[in-house]
Design a protein around this motif. Structure first.
Motif, PDB file in Angstrom:
ATOM      1  N   THR A  41       0.485  -1.279   0.251  1.00  0.00           N
ATOM      2  CA  THR A  41      -0.081  -0.499  -0.499  1.00  0.00           C
ATOM      3  C   THR A  41       0.962   1.896   0.017  1.00  0.00           C
ATOM      4  OG1 THR A  41      -1.937  -1.245   1.383  1.00  0.00           O
ATOM      5  CG2 THR A  41      -1.379   1.691   1.150  1.00  0.00           C
ATOM      6  N   TRP A  42       2.001   1.313   1.072  1.00  0.00           N
ATOM      7  CA  TRP A  42       2.812   2.242   0.736  1.00  0.00           C
ATOM      8  C   TRP A  42       2.982   3.301  -0.392  1.00  0.00           C
ATOM      9  CZ3 TRP A  42       7.806   2.495  -0.030  1.00  0.00           C
ATOM     10  CH2 TRP A  42       8.637   1.825  -0.953  1.00  0.00           C
ATOM     11  N   VAL A  43       3.523   2.184  -1.697  1.00  0.00           N
ATOM     12  CA  VAL A  43       3.766   2.282  -2.859  1.00  0.00           C
ATOM     13  C   VAL A  43       3.703   3.593  -3.580  1.00  0.00           C
ATOM     14  CG1 VAL A  43       5.202   1.275  -4.857  1.00  0.00           C
ATOM     15  CG2 VAL A  43       5.966   0.279  -3.103  1.00  0.00           C
ATOM     16  N   PRO A  44       2.007   3.506  -4.353  1.00  0.00           N
ATOM     17  CA  PRO A  44       1.159   4.141  -4.651  1.00  0.00           C
ATOM     18  C   PRO A  44       1.075   5.911  -3.629  1.00  0.00           C
ATOM     19  CG  PRO A  44      -0.415   2.123  -3.762  1.00  0.00           C
ATOM     20  CD  PRO A  44       0.992   2.324  -3.648  1.00  0.00           C
ATOM     21  N   VAL A  45       0.520   4.988  -1.941  1.00  0.00           N
ATOM     22  CA  VAL A  45       0.319   6.075  -1.406  1.00  0.00           C
ATOM     23  C   VAL A  45       1.730   7.365  -1.525  1.00  0.00           C
ATOM     24  CG1 VAL A  45       0.108   7.085   0.810  1.00  0.00           C
ATOM     25  CG2 VAL A  45      -1.518   4.856   0.125  1.00  0.00           C
ATOM     26  N   THR A  46       2.916   6.724  -1.524  1.00  0.00           N
ATOM     27  CA  THR A  46       4.016   7.521  -1.348  1.00  0.00           C
ATOM     28  C   THR A  46       4.001   7.979  -2.922  1.00  0.00           C
ATOM     29  OG1 THR A  46       5.406   6.228  -0.100  1.00  0.00           O
ATOM     30  CG2 THR A  46       6.716   8.039  -0.869  1.00  0.00           C
ATOM     31  N   LEU A  47       3.912   7.319  -3.950  1.00  0.00           N
ATOM     32  CA  LEU A  47       4.347   7.969  -5.466  1.00  0.00           C
ATOM     33  C   LEU A  47       2.807   9.341  -5.593  1.00  0.00           C
ATOM     34  CD1 LEU A  47       4.612   4.729  -7.205  1.00  0.00           C
ATOM     35  CD2 LEU A  47       6.384   6.937  -7.113  1.00  0.00           C
ATOM     36  N   LEU A  48       1.999   9.022  -5.356  1.00  0.00           N
ATOM     37  CA  LEU A  48       0.684   9.851  -5.222  1.00  0.00           C
ATOM     38  C   LEU A  48       0.882  10.771  -4.660  1.00  0.00           C
ATOM     39  CD1 LEU A  48      -1.357   9.708  -3.368  1.00  0.00           C
ATOM     40  CD2 LEU A  48      -2.088   7.837  -4.308  1.00  0.00           C
ATOM     41  N   THR A  49       1.295  10.696  -3.453  1.00  0.00           N
ATOM     42  CA  THR A  49       1.200  12.128  -2.199  1.00  0.00           C
ATOM     43  C   THR A  49       2.942  12.769  -3.294  1.00  0.00           C
ATOM     44  OG1 THR A  49       0.687  11.071  -0.792  1.00  0.00           O
ATOM     45  CG2 THR A  49       1.877  12.531   0.001  1.00  0.00           C
ATOM     46  N   VAL A  50       4.015  12.321  -2.957  1.00  0.00           N
ATOM     47  CA  VAL A  50       5.687  13.022  -3.201  1.00  0.00           C
ATOM     48  C   VAL A  50       4.689  13.970  -4.586  1.00  0.00           C
ATOM     49  CG1 VAL A  50       7.618  12.616  -4.625  1.00  0.00           C
ATOM     50  CG2 VAL A  50       7.053  11.580  -2.267  1.00  0.00           C
ATOM     51  N   GLY A  51       3.990  12.799  -6.199  1.00  0.00           N
ATOM     52  CA  GLY A  51       3.389  14.042  -6.810  1.00  0.00           C
ATOM     53  C   GLY A  51       2.985  15.195  -7.389  1.00  0.00           C
ATOM     54  N   TRP A  52       1.825  14.976  -5.474  1.00  0.00           N
ATOM     55  CA  TRP A  52       1.136  15.560  -5.483  1.00  0.00           C
ATOM     56  C   TRP A  52       1.754  17.118  -5.414  1.00  0.00           C
ATOM     57  CZ3 TRP A  52      -1.166  16.713  -1.151  1.00  0.00           C
ATOM     58  CH2 TRP A  52      -2.453  17.837  -0.318  1.00  0.00           C
ATOM     59  N   TRP A  53       2.139  17.143  -4.851  1.00  0.00           N
ATOM     60  CA  TRP A  53       3.028  17.955  -3.647  1.00  0.00           C
ATOM     61  C   TRP A  53       3.910  18.737  -4.936  1.00  0.00           C
ATOM     62  CZ3 TRP A  53       5.191  19.661   1.282  1.00  0.00           C
ATOM     63  CH2 TRP A  53       4.569  19.128   2.655  1.00  0.00           C
ATOM     64  N   ALA A  54       4.575  17.719  -5.931  1.00  0.00           N
ATOM     65  CA  ALA A  54       5.553  18.664  -6.588  1.00  0.00           C
ATOM     66  C   ALA A  54       4.775  19.502  -8.337  1.00  0.00           C
ATOM     67  CB  ALA A  54       5.848  17.483  -7.616  1.00  0.00           C
ATOM     68  N   MET A  55       3.238  18.241  -7.858  1.00  0.00           N
ATOM     69  CA  MET A  55       2.258  18.864  -9.190  1.00  0.00           C
ATOM     70  C   MET A  55       1.741  20.783  -8.385  1.00  0.00           C
ATOM     71  SD  MET A  55      -0.626  16.674 -11.076  1.00  0.00           S
ATOM     72  CE  MET A  55      -1.503  16.880  -9.388  1.00  0.00           C
ATOM     73  N   VAL A  56       1.358  20.447  -7.662  1.00  0.00           N
ATOM     74  CA  VAL A  56       0.194  21.511  -7.589  1.00  0.00           C
ATOM     75  C   VAL A  56       1.043  22.571  -6.817  1.00  0.00           C
ATOM     76  CG1 VAL A  56      -1.381  21.678  -5.668  1.00  0.00           C
ATOM     77  CG2 VAL A  56      -1.925  19.535  -6.762  1.00  0.00           C
ATOM     78  N   THR A  57       2.008  22.879  -5.618  1.00  0.00           N
ATOM     79  CA  THR A  57       2.728  23.439  -5.646  1.00  0.00           C
ATOM     80  C   THR A  57       3.576  23.757  -6.501  1.00  0.00           C
ATOM     81  OG1 THR A  57       2.516  23.074  -3.285  1.00  0.00           O
ATOM     82  CG2 THR A  57       4.285  24.710  -3.751  1.00  0.00           C
ATOM     83  N   GLY A  58       3.790  22.932  -7.095  1.00  0.00           N
ATOM     84  CA  GLY A  58       5.181  22.996  -8.606  1.00  0.00           C
ATOM     85  C   GLY A  58       4.149  24.310  -9.686  1.00  0.00           C
ATOM     86  N   GLN A  59       2.853  24.066  -9.793  1.00  0.00           N
ATOM     87  CA  GLN A  59       2.298  24.641 -10.477  1.00  0.00           C
ATOM     88  C   GLN A  59       1.715  26.301  -9.841  1.00  0.00           C
ATOM     89  OE1 GLN A  59       0.684  24.787 -13.184  1.00  0.00           O
ATOM     90  NE2 GLN A  59      -0.700  26.576 -14.013  1.00  0.00           N
ATOM     91  N   SER A  60       1.435  26.365  -8.768  1.00  0.00           N
ATOM     92  CA  SER A  60       1.624  27.997  -8.136  1.00  0.00           C
ATOM     93  C   SER A  60       3.168  28.290  -8.086  1.00  0.00           C
ATOM     94  CB  SER A  60       0.909  27.913  -6.428  1.00  0.00           C
ATOM     95  OG  SER A  60      -0.076  27.072  -6.134  1.00  0.00           O
ATOM     96  N   PHE A  61       4.092  28.042  -8.151  1.00  0.00           N
ATOM     97  CA  PHE A  61       5.061  28.770  -8.163  1.00  0.00           C
ATOM     98  C   PHE A  61       5.688  29.180  -9.681  1.00  0.00           C
ATOM     99  CE2 PHE A  61       6.032  27.548  -3.907  1.00  0.00           C
ATOM    100  CZ  PHE A  61       7.070  28.786  -3.702  1.00  0.00           C
ATOM    101  N   VAL A  62       5.160  28.407 -10.424  1.00  0.00           N
ATOM    102  CA  VAL A  62       4.453  28.904 -12.417  1.00  0.00           C
ATOM    103  C   VAL A  62       4.163  30.274 -12.319  1.00  0.00           C
ATOM    104  CG1 VAL A  62       4.144  28.270 -14.765  1.00  0.00           C
ATOM    105  CG2 VAL A  62       5.382  26.935 -13.059  1.00  0.00           C
TER     106      VAL A  62
END
Length: 312
Positions: free
Chosen positions: A86-107
Protein backbone atom coordinates in the motif's frame (compact mmCIF):
# COMPACT_ATOMS: atom_id res chain seq x y z
CA UNK A 1 -5.40 -3.28 -0.98
CA UNK A 2 -8.97 -3.71 0.05
CA UNK A 3 -11.72 -1.56 -1.26
CA UNK A 4 -14.14 0.45 0.78
CA UNK A 5 -17.83 -0.03 0.35
CA UNK A 6 -19.80 2.22 -1.93
CA UNK A 7 -21.53 3.70 1.14
CA UNK A 8 -18.27 5.00 2.58
CA UNK A 9 -17.70 8.77 2.73
CA UNK A 10 -14.93 8.56 0.16
CA UNK A 11 -15.62 5.76 -2.27
CA UNK A 12 -12.40 3.89 -3.17
CA UNK A 13 -10.24 6.30 -1.19
CA UNK A 14 -8.42 3.44 0.51
CA UNK A 15 -8.54 0.69 -2.08
CA UNK A 16 -8.59 -0.29 -5.70
CA UNK A 17 -11.53 0.09 -8.01
CA UNK A 18 -13.63 -3.05 -7.64
CA UNK A 19 -16.60 -2.03 -9.74
CA UNK A 20 -17.67 -3.86 -12.88
CA UNK A 21 -17.73 -0.85 -15.20
CA UNK A 22 -15.32 -1.19 -18.11
CA UNK A 23 -16.06 2.45 -18.92
CA UNK A 24 -14.64 3.61 -15.59
CA UNK A 25 -11.46 1.59 -16.12
CA UNK A 26 -11.06 2.94 -19.65
CA UNK A 27 -11.62 6.49 -18.38
CA UNK A 28 -8.97 6.09 -15.67
CA UNK A 29 -6.50 4.66 -18.17
CA UNK A 30 -7.25 7.38 -20.71
CA UNK A 31 -6.72 10.22 -18.24
CA UNK A 32 -3.42 8.73 -17.08
CA UNK A 33 -2.15 8.03 -20.60
CA UNK A 34 -2.98 11.55 -21.81
CA UNK A 35 -1.17 12.96 -18.78
CA UNK A 36 1.91 10.83 -19.50
CA UNK A 37 1.97 11.89 -23.13
CA UNK A 38 1.67 15.55 -22.19
CA UNK A 39 4.41 15.27 -19.57
CA UNK A 40 6.88 13.69 -21.99
CA UNK A 41 6.14 16.41 -24.51
CA UNK A 42 6.35 19.07 -21.79
CA UNK A 43 9.79 17.98 -20.61
CA UNK A 44 11.10 18.12 -24.16
CA UNK A 45 9.51 21.54 -24.76
CA UNK A 46 10.86 22.94 -21.50
CA UNK A 47 14.44 22.05 -22.40
CA UNK A 48 13.95 23.37 -25.92
CA UNK A 49 12.29 26.61 -24.80
CA UNK A 50 14.64 27.70 -22.02
CA UNK A 51 18.12 28.68 -23.15
CA UNK A 52 19.59 28.44 -19.66
CA UNK A 53 18.39 25.76 -17.29
CA UNK A 54 18.06 27.91 -14.20
CA UNK A 55 15.73 30.35 -12.48
CA UNK A 56 12.44 29.91 -10.57
CA UNK A 57 10.32 29.79 -13.74
CA UNK A 58 12.36 26.96 -15.26
CA UNK A 59 12.59 24.88 -12.10
CA UNK A 60 8.97 25.33 -11.01
CA UNK A 61 7.72 24.35 -14.46
CA UNK A 62 10.04 21.33 -14.64
CA UNK A 63 9.22 20.13 -11.12
CA UNK A 64 5.49 20.53 -11.68
CA UNK A 65 5.68 18.62 -14.97
CA UNK A 66 7.80 15.79 -13.55
CA UNK A 67 5.52 15.57 -10.49
CA UNK A 68 2.62 14.55 -12.70
CA UNK A 69 4.33 11.23 -13.44
CA UNK A 70 4.52 9.76 -9.90
CA UNK A 71 1.13 11.26 -9.10
CA UNK A 72 -0.61 9.53 -12.00
CA UNK A 73 1.40 6.31 -11.62
CA UNK A 74 0.44 6.15 -7.95
CA UNK A 75 -3.27 6.40 -8.68
CA UNK A 76 -2.98 3.93 -11.56
CA UNK A 77 -1.35 1.39 -9.24
CA UNK A 78 -3.91 2.09 -6.54
CA UNK A 79 -7.10 1.90 -8.58
CA UNK A 80 -5.97 -1.10 -10.67
CA UNK A 81 -4.55 -2.89 -7.61
CA UNK A 82 -1.14 -3.40 -9.21
CA UNK A 83 0.67 -3.98 -5.91
CA UNK A 84 -0.07 -5.31 -2.45
CA UNK A 85 2.37 -2.82 -0.90
CA UNK A 86 0.00 0.00 0.00
CA UNK A 87 2.79 2.43 0.83
CA UNK A 88 4.15 2.42 -2.75
CA UNK A 89 1.21 4.01 -4.60
CA UNK A 90 0.34 6.22 -1.62
CA UNK A 91 3.87 7.60 -1.46
CA UNK A 92 4.12 8.06 -5.22
CA UNK A 93 0.84 9.94 -5.52
CA UNK A 94 1.62 12.07 -2.45
CA UNK A 95 5.09 13.13 -3.62
CA UNK A 96 3.77 13.78 -7.11
CA UNK A 97 0.83 15.78 -5.77
CA UNK A 98 3.11 18.07 -3.75
CA UNK A 99 5.35 18.74 -6.75
CA UNK A 100 2.53 19.07 -9.28
CA UNK A 101 0.20 21.39 -7.35
CA UNK A 102 2.62 23.68 -5.54
CA UNK A 103 4.92 23.60 -8.55
CA UNK A 104 2.06 24.97 -10.66
CA UNK A 105 1.46 27.74 -8.13
CA UNK A 106 5.13 28.73 -8.28
CA UNK A 107 4.90 28.75 -12.08
CA UNK A 108 2.09 31.30 -11.81
CA UNK A 109 4.03 33.24 -9.16
CA UNK A 110 7.16 33.37 -11.32
CA UNK A 111 5.11 34.64 -14.24
CA UNK A 112 3.72 37.48 -12.12
CA UNK A 113 7.15 39.13 -12.14
CA UNK A 114 6.63 39.95 -15.80
CA UNK A 115 3.64 42.19 -15.20
CA UNK A 116 3.81 43.28 -11.55
CA UNK A 117 6.58 45.49 -10.20
CA UNK A 118 5.09 45.89 -6.71
CA UNK A 119 7.39 43.82 -4.50
CA UNK A 120 4.92 43.85 -1.61
CA UNK A 121 2.30 42.07 -3.71
CA UNK A 122 4.86 39.55 -4.91
CA UNK A 123 5.98 38.84 -1.34
CA UNK A 124 2.37 38.36 -0.21
CA UNK A 125 1.71 35.90 -3.04
CA UNK A 126 4.86 33.96 -2.21
CA UNK A 127 3.89 33.92 1.46
CA UNK A 128 0.43 32.61 0.57
CA UNK A 129 1.92 29.71 -1.40
CA UNK A 130 4.30 28.78 1.42
CA UNK A 131 1.55 29.09 4.05
CA UNK A 132 -0.74 26.77 2.10
CA UNK A 133 1.98 24.13 2.05
CA UNK A 134 1.54 23.84 5.81
CA UNK A 135 -2.21 24.47 5.90
CA UNK A 136 -3.20 22.19 3.01
CA UNK A 137 -0.40 19.83 1.98
CA UNK A 138 0.67 18.66 5.43
CA UNK A 139 -2.74 17.78 6.96
CA UNK A 140 -3.91 16.16 3.72
CA UNK A 141 -0.77 14.01 3.62
CA UNK A 142 -1.24 12.92 7.24
CA UNK A 143 -4.87 11.98 6.59
CA UNK A 144 -3.93 10.19 3.35
CA UNK A 145 -1.61 7.82 5.18
CA UNK A 146 -4.02 7.50 8.12
CA UNK A 147 -6.93 6.58 5.86
CA UNK A 148 -4.95 4.08 3.81
CA UNK A 149 -3.18 2.36 6.69
CA UNK A 150 -5.73 2.46 9.51
CA UNK A 151 -8.83 2.07 7.36
CA UNK A 152 -11.01 3.50 10.13
CA UNK A 153 -14.22 5.30 9.27
CA UNK A 154 -13.03 8.43 11.10
CA UNK A 155 -9.79 8.69 9.14
CA UNK A 156 -11.52 8.07 5.81
CA UNK A 157 -14.22 10.62 6.62
CA UNK A 158 -11.54 13.09 7.72
CA UNK A 159 -9.61 12.60 4.50
CA UNK A 160 -12.76 13.01 2.44
CA UNK A 161 -13.44 16.37 4.08
CA UNK A 162 -9.82 17.49 3.86
CA UNK A 163 -9.66 16.53 0.19
CA UNK A 164 -12.46 18.97 -0.56
CA UNK A 165 -10.86 21.66 1.61
CA UNK A 166 -7.42 21.38 0.00
CA UNK A 167 -8.86 21.26 -3.50
CA UNK A 168 -10.86 24.40 -2.80
CA UNK A 169 -7.88 26.08 -1.14
CA UNK A 170 -5.49 25.45 -4.00
CA UNK A 171 -8.16 26.46 -6.50
CA UNK A 172 -8.66 29.77 -4.68
CA UNK A 173 -4.89 30.25 -4.56
CA UNK A 174 -4.49 29.80 -8.30
CA UNK A 175 -7.52 32.00 -8.98
CA UNK A 176 -6.00 34.79 -6.87
CA UNK A 177 -2.66 34.61 -8.68
CA UNK A 178 -4.33 34.39 -12.10
CA UNK A 179 -6.65 37.29 -11.23
CA UNK A 180 -3.70 39.49 -10.29
CA UNK A 181 -2.09 38.59 -13.58
CA UNK A 182 -5.27 39.28 -15.56
CA UNK A 183 -5.77 42.61 -13.78
CA UNK A 184 -2.31 43.81 -14.73
CA UNK A 185 -2.60 42.33 -18.22
CA UNK A 186 -5.85 44.23 -18.71
CA UNK A 187 -4.04 47.44 -17.78
CA UNK A 188 -1.44 46.61 -20.41
CA UNK A 189 -4.25 46.04 -22.90
CA UNK A 190 -5.77 49.45 -22.21
CA UNK A 191 -2.46 51.26 -22.62
CA UNK A 192 -1.33 49.35 -25.71
CA UNK A 193 -2.58 50.58 -29.07
CA UNK A 194 -0.64 48.11 -31.19
CA UNK A 195 -3.08 45.69 -32.79
CA UNK A 196 -0.73 42.71 -32.75
CA UNK A 197 0.14 43.17 -29.10
CA UNK A 198 -3.51 43.61 -28.13
CA UNK A 199 -4.34 40.32 -29.85
CA UNK A 200 -1.54 38.60 -27.93
CA UNK A 201 -2.74 40.06 -24.63
CA UNK A 202 -6.27 38.82 -25.34
CA UNK A 203 -4.85 35.35 -25.96
CA UNK A 204 -3.01 35.49 -22.64
CA UNK A 205 -6.22 36.47 -20.87
CA UNK A 206 -8.06 33.59 -22.56
CA UNK A 207 -5.41 31.12 -21.38
CA UNK A 208 -5.79 32.30 -17.79
CA UNK A 209 -9.57 32.08 -17.93
CA UNK A 210 -9.25 28.54 -19.31
CA UNK A 211 -6.99 27.52 -16.43
CA UNK A 212 -9.45 28.92 -13.89
CA UNK A 213 -12.29 26.99 -15.54
CA UNK A 214 -10.24 23.78 -15.29
CA UNK A 215 -9.80 24.33 -11.56
CA UNK A 216 -13.51 24.96 -11.13
CA UNK A 217 -14.30 21.79 -13.10
CA UNK A 218 -12.14 19.74 -10.73
CA UNK A 219 -13.95 21.24 -7.75
CA UNK A 220 -17.36 20.41 -9.22
CA UNK A 221 -16.31 16.81 -9.87
CA UNK A 222 -14.94 16.46 -6.34
CA UNK A 223 -18.05 17.87 -4.67
CA UNK A 224 -20.13 15.47 -6.76
CA UNK A 225 -18.09 12.73 -5.00
CA UNK A 226 -16.55 11.38 -8.19
CA UNK A 227 -13.25 10.78 -6.41
CA UNK A 228 -11.74 8.47 -9.03
CA UNK A 229 -12.48 10.87 -11.87
CA UNK A 230 -11.27 13.92 -9.97
CA UNK A 231 -7.92 12.44 -8.95
CA UNK A 232 -7.04 11.03 -12.37
CA UNK A 233 -8.42 13.94 -14.40
CA UNK A 234 -6.36 16.32 -12.25
CA UNK A 235 -3.13 14.95 -13.74
CA UNK A 236 -4.43 15.54 -17.26
CA UNK A 237 -5.64 19.08 -16.55
CA UNK A 238 -2.42 20.11 -14.82
CA UNK A 239 -0.43 18.85 -17.79
CA UNK A 240 -2.69 20.85 -20.11
CA UNK A 241 -2.21 23.99 -18.01
CA UNK A 242 1.55 23.62 -18.22
CA UNK A 243 1.37 23.15 -21.98
CA UNK A 244 -0.61 26.37 -22.22
CA UNK A 245 2.14 28.07 -20.20
CA UNK A 246 4.74 26.89 -22.70
CA UNK A 247 2.54 27.93 -25.63
CA UNK A 248 2.22 31.55 -24.49
CA UNK A 249 5.60 31.97 -22.81
CA UNK A 250 7.38 33.58 -25.75
CA UNK A 251 4.51 35.95 -26.46
CA UNK A 252 4.23 36.83 -22.78
CA UNK A 253 7.91 37.76 -22.53
CA UNK A 254 7.72 39.98 -25.61
CA UNK A 255 4.56 41.82 -24.59
CA UNK A 256 5.67 42.28 -20.99
CA UNK A 257 9.09 43.59 -21.97
CA UNK A 258 7.52 45.88 -24.53
CA UNK A 259 5.21 47.26 -21.83
CA UNK A 260 8.11 47.66 -19.40
CA UNK A 261 10.17 49.41 -22.09
CA UNK A 262 7.36 51.85 -22.83
CA UNK A 263 6.70 52.56 -19.14
CA UNK A 264 10.35 53.20 -18.37
CA UNK A 265 11.01 55.39 -21.39
CA UNK A 266 7.95 57.49 -20.63
CA UNK A 267 9.52 58.18 -17.22
CA UNK A 268 12.87 58.88 -18.81
CA UNK A 269 14.31 55.57 -17.61
CA UNK A 270 16.07 53.11 -19.88
CA UNK A 271 17.44 49.57 -19.49
CA UNK A 272 21.06 49.28 -18.43
CA UNK A 273 22.15 48.22 -21.91
CA UNK A 274 20.88 51.46 -23.50
CA UNK A 275 22.83 54.72 -23.73
CA UNK A 276 20.11 57.44 -23.79
CA UNK A 277 22.48 59.93 -25.42
CA UNK A 278 22.67 57.79 -28.54
CA UNK A 279 18.93 57.27 -29.00
CA UNK A 280 17.73 58.66 -32.32
CA UNK A 281 14.16 57.31 -32.36
CA UNK A 282 11.09 58.35 -30.42
CA UNK A 283 10.46 55.39 -28.13
CA UNK A 284 7.24 56.89 -26.84
CA UNK A 285 5.78 56.57 -30.34
CA UNK A 286 7.54 53.62 -31.98
CA UNK A 287 6.76 52.71 -35.55
CA UNK A 288 6.06 49.10 -34.59
CA UNK A 289 5.61 47.22 -31.36
CA UNK A 290 8.65 44.99 -31.64
CA UNK A 291 10.17 46.20 -34.83
CA UNK A 292 13.54 47.71 -35.56
CA UNK A 293 14.93 50.61 -33.57
CA UNK A 294 17.27 53.34 -34.70
CA UNK A 295 20.43 53.60 -32.68
CA UNK A 296 20.88 49.87 -32.10
CA UNK A 297 23.56 47.94 -33.87
CA UNK A 298 21.99 45.78 -36.55
CA UNK A 299 18.71 47.72 -36.19
CA UNK A 300 17.06 44.92 -34.21
CA UNK A 301 14.82 44.99 -31.19
CA UNK A 302 16.71 44.70 -27.90
CA UNK A 303 14.19 42.09 -26.79
CA UNK A 304 14.92 39.56 -29.50
CA UNK A 305 17.76 38.12 -27.45
CA UNK A 306 15.77 37.89 -24.22
CA UNK A 307 16.02 34.41 -22.74
CA UNK A 308 12.87 32.84 -21.37
CA UNK A 309 14.68 31.88 -18.20
CA UNK A 310 15.17 35.55 -17.40
CA UNK A 311 11.60 35.46 -16.06
CA UNK A 312 12.16 35.39 -12.31
Amino acid sequence: MSSTSEASPGNWITGSYTGNSIGVRITIGTFVCVAWYNVIELIVLIFLTFKRFQGPYFWSMLISAVGILPYSVGYLMKFFDLTSATWVPVTLLTVGWWAMVTGQSFVLYSRLHLVIENQRILRLVKGMIIMNIFLLHVPTTVLTYAANFSGSYASIAGYDIMEKIQLTGFCVQEVIISSLYMWETNRMLQSNTDRGSRKTIMQLLAVNVSCILMDIALMVIEFMNFYIYQTTLKATLYSVKLKLEIAVLGKLVKVAHQHLWRSNTERGQYPSFVDPTRIESDFNHPESSLGTYQGFKGRTSPFEAIDCDDVT
